[in-house]
Write a protein that holds these residues in place. Structure first.
Motif, mmCIF file in Angstrom:
data_model
loop_
_atom_site.group_PDB
_atom_site.id
_atom_site.type_symbol
_atom_site.label_atom_id
_atom_site.label_comp_id
_atom_site.label_asym_id
_atom_site.label_seq_id
_atom_site.Cartn_x
_atom_site.Cartn_y
_atom_site.Cartn_z
ATOM 1 N N PRO A 9 -39.951 23.576 -48.374
ATOM 2 C CA PRO A 9 -39.082 22.410 -48.189
ATOM 3 C C PRO A 9 -39.831 21.223 -47.586
ATOM 4 O O PRO A 9 -40.663 21.392 -46.694
ATOM 5 N N VAL A 10 -39.516 20.018 -48.082
ATOM 6 C CA VAL A 10 -40.184 18.794 -47.631
ATOM 7 C C VAL A 10 -39.150 17.745 -47.237
ATOM 8 O O VAL A 10 -38.212 17.475 -47.992
ATOM 9 N N ILE A 11 -39.330 17.170 -46.046
ATOM 10 C CA ILE A 11 -38.551 16.011 -45.623
ATOM 11 C C ILE A 11 -39.489 14.814 -45.572
ATOM 12 O O ILE A 11 -40.528 14.859 -44.911
ATOM 13 N N LEU A 12 -39.135 13.748 -46.277
ATOM 14 C CA LEU A 12 -39.942 12.531 -46.272
ATOM 15 C C LEU A 12 -39.475 11.586 -45.170
ATOM 16 O O LEU A 12 -38.270 11.431 -44.950
ATOM 17 N N LEU A 13 -40.418 10.959 -44.501
ATOM 18 C CA LEU A 13 -40.117 9.920 -43.522
ATOM 19 C C LEU A 13 -40.353 8.573 -44.190
ATOM 20 O O LEU A 13 -41.437 8.319 -44.719
ATOM 21 N N THR A 14 -39.328 7.714 -44.190
ATOM 22 C CA THR A 14 -39.442 6.425 -44.870
ATOM 23 C C THR A 14 -39.048 5.292 -43.930
ATOM 24 O O THR A 14 -38.384 5.503 -42.917
ATOM 25 N N ALA A 15 -39.447 4.086 -44.303
ATOM 26 C CA ALA A 15 -39.076 2.901 -43.539
ATOM 27 C C ALA A 15 -37.645 2.500 -43.879
ATOM 28 O O ALA A 15 -37.146 2.780 -44.974
ATOM 29 N N ARG A 16 -36.981 1.866 -42.938
ATOM 30 C CA ARG A 16 -35.613 1.408 -43.162
ATOM 31 C C ARG A 16 -35.570 0.439 -44.343
ATOM 32 O O ARG A 16 -36.379 -0.473 -44.450
ATOM 33 N N GLY A 17 -34.646 0.669 -45.253
ATOM 34 C CA GLY A 17 -34.475 -0.216 -46.397
ATOM 35 C C GLY A 17 -35.380 0.087 -47.574
ATOM 36 O O GLY A 17 -35.265 -0.547 -48.615
ATOM 37 N N ALA A 18 -36.285 1.067 -47.428
ATOM 38 C CA ALA A 18 -37.228 1.376 -48.511
ATOM 39 C C ALA A 18 -36.580 2.331 -49.513
ATOM 40 O O ALA A 18 -36.981 3.485 -49.659
ATOM 41 N N ILE A 19 -35.571 1.828 -50.221
ATOM 42 C CA ILE A 19 -34.809 2.681 -51.134
ATOM 43 C C ILE A 19 -35.684 3.208 -52.261
ATOM 44 O O ILE A 19 -35.586 4.374 -52.654
ATOM 45 N N SER A 20 -36.578 2.357 -52.786
ATOM 46 C CA SER A 20 -37.430 2.792 -53.897
ATOM 47 C C SER A 20 -38.323 3.956 -53.476
ATOM 48 O O SER A 20 -38.594 4.861 -54.277
ATOM 49 N N GLU A 21 -38.782 3.958 -52.219
ATOM 50 C CA GLU A 21 -39.611 5.058 -51.726
ATOM 51 C C GLU A 21 -38.810 6.353 -51.672
ATOM 52 O O GLU A 21 -39.306 7.423 -52.023
ATOM 53 N N ARG A 22 -37.567 6.260 -51.224
ATOM 54 C CA ARG A 22 -36.730 7.458 -51.128
ATOM 55 C C ARG A 22 -36.480 8.046 -52.514
ATOM 56 O O ARG A 22 -36.573 9.259 -52.712
ATOM 57 N N VAL A 23 -36.147 7.174 -53.462
ATOM 58 C CA VAL A 23 -35.889 7.634 -54.826
ATOM 59 C C VAL A 23 -37.135 8.285 -55.415
ATOM 60 O O VAL A 23 -37.072 9.365 -56.013
ATOM 61 N N ALA A 24 -38.287 7.640 -55.231
ATOM 62 C CA ALA A 24 -39.540 8.187 -55.759
ATOM 63 C C ALA A 24 -39.850 9.537 -55.130
ATOM 64 O O ALA A 24 -40.297 10.470 -55.809
ATOM 65 N N GLY A 25 -39.602 9.657 -53.827
ATOM 66 C CA GLY A 25 -39.872 10.912 -53.135
ATOM 67 C C GLY A 25 -38.983 12.042 -53.605
ATOM 68 O O GLY A 25 -39.451 13.163 -53.842
ATOM 69 N N LEU A 26 -37.697 11.757 -53.759
ATOM 70 C CA LEU A 26 -36.772 12.785 -54.241
ATOM 71 C C LEU A 26 -37.107 13.182 -55.670
ATOM 72 O O LEU A 26 -37.042 14.361 -56.029
#
Length: 223
Positions: free
Chosen positions: A74-91
């Motif tokens: 299992p992996v949890i990504l840490l992202t910057a606030r508002g970085a929606i594109s990073e979250r989508v790419a990570g998932l």
């Protein structure tokens, strides 16, 4: 549980490692992408906390590489606030969840526990609390009692368990269970969720499948 924390903010990495250790787990830290990727291949790991912005190799690419190698930790990504594109790419790359910086240590630990509970075990079964689902046998149990589910009901429960603790939209159920055979205007989704809730919750005096008006459904994680 043994965890790996990968973040180039050395102070934050060390704080997370210390918190996890003081919470009764073991943990180790890495501060860049290449060394993080190497450490992430350790089969003893129960979870990885992975920053998106890493020197040498980004967190999304680390995650994508691990999944390509068949590493299913299992992996949890840490992202910057508002970085929606990073979250989508990570998932999309195979991450199980994300957490926006700054975050509370208690929430991080809770999310690590949650993703560990909703992963399949070595037999391929999913387990959330006393709910167990076997995709290969198409069977499910609650508190040791087998559930009498139709094919669609089983599929609905599987999607909810795979996303335990997270909101599952009606559109997601439409895509994953009905494969576009119905539409959002139909009440088929609501009817099937209601039937699953009756068999999984009401029959056992539980309330774990909740409806979030305008958003979808969520299977609550109850220890």
């Amino acid at each position: 549980m043994h965890y790996l924390v990968v973040d180039d903010e050395t102070r934050l990495t060390d704080l997370v490692v210390r918190y996890l250790t003081e919470s009764g787990h073991t943990a180790e830290g890495r501060y860049d992408g290449p060394t993080g990727l190497a450490a992430a291949r350790d089969p003893r790991l129960d979870g990885i906390v992975l920053d998106v912005m890493l020197p040498g190799l980004g967190g999304v690419e680390v995650c994508r590489t691990l999944r390509g190698e068949g590493v299913d930790v299992p992996v949890i990504l840490l992202t910057a606030r508002g970085a929606i594109s990073e979250r989508v790419a990570g998932l999309d790359a195979g991450a199980d969840d994300y957490l926006v910086k700054p975050f509370a240590m208690e929430e991080l630990l809770a999310r690590l526990r949650a993703i560990s509970r909703r992963r399949p075990d070595s037999t391929g079964r999913l387990q959330v609390g006393d709910l167990v689902l076997d995709p290969a046998q198409q069977r499910a149990w609650r508190a040791g009692t087998e559930l009498d589910l139709s094919r669609r009901e089983f599929a609905v429960l599987r999607v909810l368990m795979e996303n335990a603790g997270r909101v599952v939209s009606r559109l997601q159920l439409l895509d994953e269970v009905w494969d576009g055979e119905t539409d959002l205007r139909s009440n088929a989704i609501d009817v099937h969720v209601s039937k699953v809730r009756a068999k999984v919750d009401r029959a056992f005096g539980r309330t774990t499948i909740t409806t979030l008006r305008g958003r979808g459904y969520r299977l609550e994680i109850i220890p």
